[in-house]
Scaffold this motif. Structure first.
Motif, PDB file in Angstrom:
ATOM      1  N   THR A  81      28.846  56.079  42.101  1.00 37.94           N
ATOM      2  CA  THR A  81      28.535  56.092  40.672  1.00 37.94           C
ATOM      3  C   THR A  81      28.968  57.395  40.010  1.00 37.94           C
ATOM      4  OG1 THR A  81      26.299  56.877  41.135  1.00 37.94           O
ATOM      5  CG2 THR A  81      26.605  54.490  40.912  1.00 37.94           C
ATOM      6  N   THR A  82      29.240  58.444  40.792  1.00 37.54           N
ATOM      7  CA  THR A  82      29.700  59.704  40.203  1.00 37.54           C
ATOM      8  C   THR A  82      31.214  59.876  40.276  1.00 37.54           C
ATOM      9  OG1 THR A  82      29.274  60.851  42.283  1.00 37.54           O
ATOM     10  CG2 THR A  82      27.541  60.926  40.616  1.00 37.54           C
ATOM     11  N   ASP A  83      31.895  59.183  41.192  1.00 36.66           N
ATOM     12  CA  ASP A  83      33.344  59.342  41.350  1.00 36.66           C
ATOM     13  C   ASP A  83      34.159  58.267  40.656  1.00 36.66           C
ATOM     14  OD1 ASP A  83      33.550  61.731  43.025  1.00 36.66           O
ATOM     15  OD2 ASP A  83      32.530  60.512  44.533  1.00 36.66           O
ATOM     16  N   ALA A  84      33.631  57.051  40.555  1.00 38.24           N
ATOM     17  CA  ALA A  84      34.335  55.963  39.873  1.00 38.24           C
ATOM     18  C   ALA A  84      33.759  55.844  38.471  1.00 38.24           C
ATOM     19  CB  ALA A  84      34.156  54.654  40.635  1.00 38.24           C
ATOM     20  N   PHE A 126      38.789  50.696  34.735  1.00 39.49           N
ATOM     21  CA  PHE A 126      38.169  51.433  35.836  1.00 39.49           C
ATOM     22  C   PHE A 126      39.075  52.614  36.156  1.00 39.49           C
ATOM     23  CE2 PHE A 126      36.274  47.285  36.711  1.00 39.49           C
ATOM     24  CZ  PHE A 126      34.992  47.619  37.138  1.00 39.49           C
ATOM     25  N   THR A 127      38.507  53.762  36.434  1.00 36.66           N
ATOM     26  CA  THR A 127      39.259  54.895  36.949  1.00 36.66           C
ATOM     27  C   THR A 127      38.719  55.172  38.340  1.00 36.66           C
ATOM     28  OG1 THR A 127      39.651  55.817  34.763  1.00 36.66           O
ATOM     29  CG2 THR A 127      39.906  57.316  36.634  1.00 36.66           C
ATOM     30  N   LEU A 128      39.594  55.054  39.339  1.00 39.05           N
ATOM     31  CA  LEU A 128      39.209  55.243  40.736  1.00 39.05           C
ATOM     32  C   LEU A 128      39.854  56.514  41.266  1.00 39.05           C
ATOM     33  CD1 LEU A 128      39.768  51.588  42.005  1.00 39.05           C
ATOM     34  CD2 LEU A 128      37.691  52.583  41.017  1.00 39.05           C
ATOM     35  N   LYS A 129      39.092  57.289  42.033  1.00 41.25           N
ATOM     36  CA  LYS A 129      39.585  58.533  42.612  1.00 41.25           C
ATOM     37  C   LYS A 129      39.844  58.333  44.098  1.00 41.25           C
ATOM     38  CE  LYS A 129      38.360  63.402  42.989  1.00 41.25           C
ATOM     39  NZ  LYS A 129      37.303  64.396  42.686  1.00 41.25           N
TER      40      LYS A 129
END
Length: 157
Positions: A81-84, A126-129
């Protein structure tokens, strides 16, 4: 934001996920969804980000939605929940972040529209790291596994 994404194949440029009437009932039985990022990606190094935009076509009276993505291998991206993150289309201002329903999945919060949406619209991105285990040689697959939309939180298909 820079994507370090290259095409895995010509067919992976865009994927259209069509939900059949038997799987998706009600007024939105004919709605279709697309993901504008290649479903198979590589060339992404640790810490790089990938944007996955989701669009809908043929919506009828939709006021709320959520979308769930699945990533394989599960450790390719930091799905927390903090990275995506998920940013709803600016026309649909309420989106309370992301949830993690399973180890390899990320789900948008339930986005609420101010008024009912009809027709075609971008739902959000969505932004995924990429995780530290993701290398430029790693092949990852991103799949839309669930879309829920409808006129209210209790009447979504």
């Amino acid at each position: 934001m820079q994507n370090c994404v290259r095409k895995a194949s010509l067919l992976a440029i865009a994927v259209l996920l069509t939900l059949s009437g038997s799987a998706f009932a009600g007024d939105n039985a004919g709605a279709t969804f697309s993901i504008t990022t290649p479903i198979e990606i590589s060339g992404v190094g640790p810490g790089a980000t990938v944007d996955v935009a989701i669009s809908a076509a043929g919506m009828v009276g939709v006021k709320q939605f959520d979308v769930t993505l699945e990533v394989s291998p599960a450790d390719a991206f930091l799905l927390t929940t903090t990275d995506a993150s998920f940013a709803a289309n600016s026309a649909f201002p309420i989106s309370p972040g992301v949830e993690v329903p399973a180890a390899n999945q990320v789900k948008s919060g339930a986005a609420s529209f101010g008024a009912a949406a009809n027709g075609d619209a971008a739902l959000g991105t969505f932004t995924l790291k990429a995780s530290s285990t993701m290398t430029t040689a790693t092949m990852a697959t991103i799949t839309v596994v669930r879309v829920s939309l409808g006129p209210s939180s209790s009447a979504r298909d």
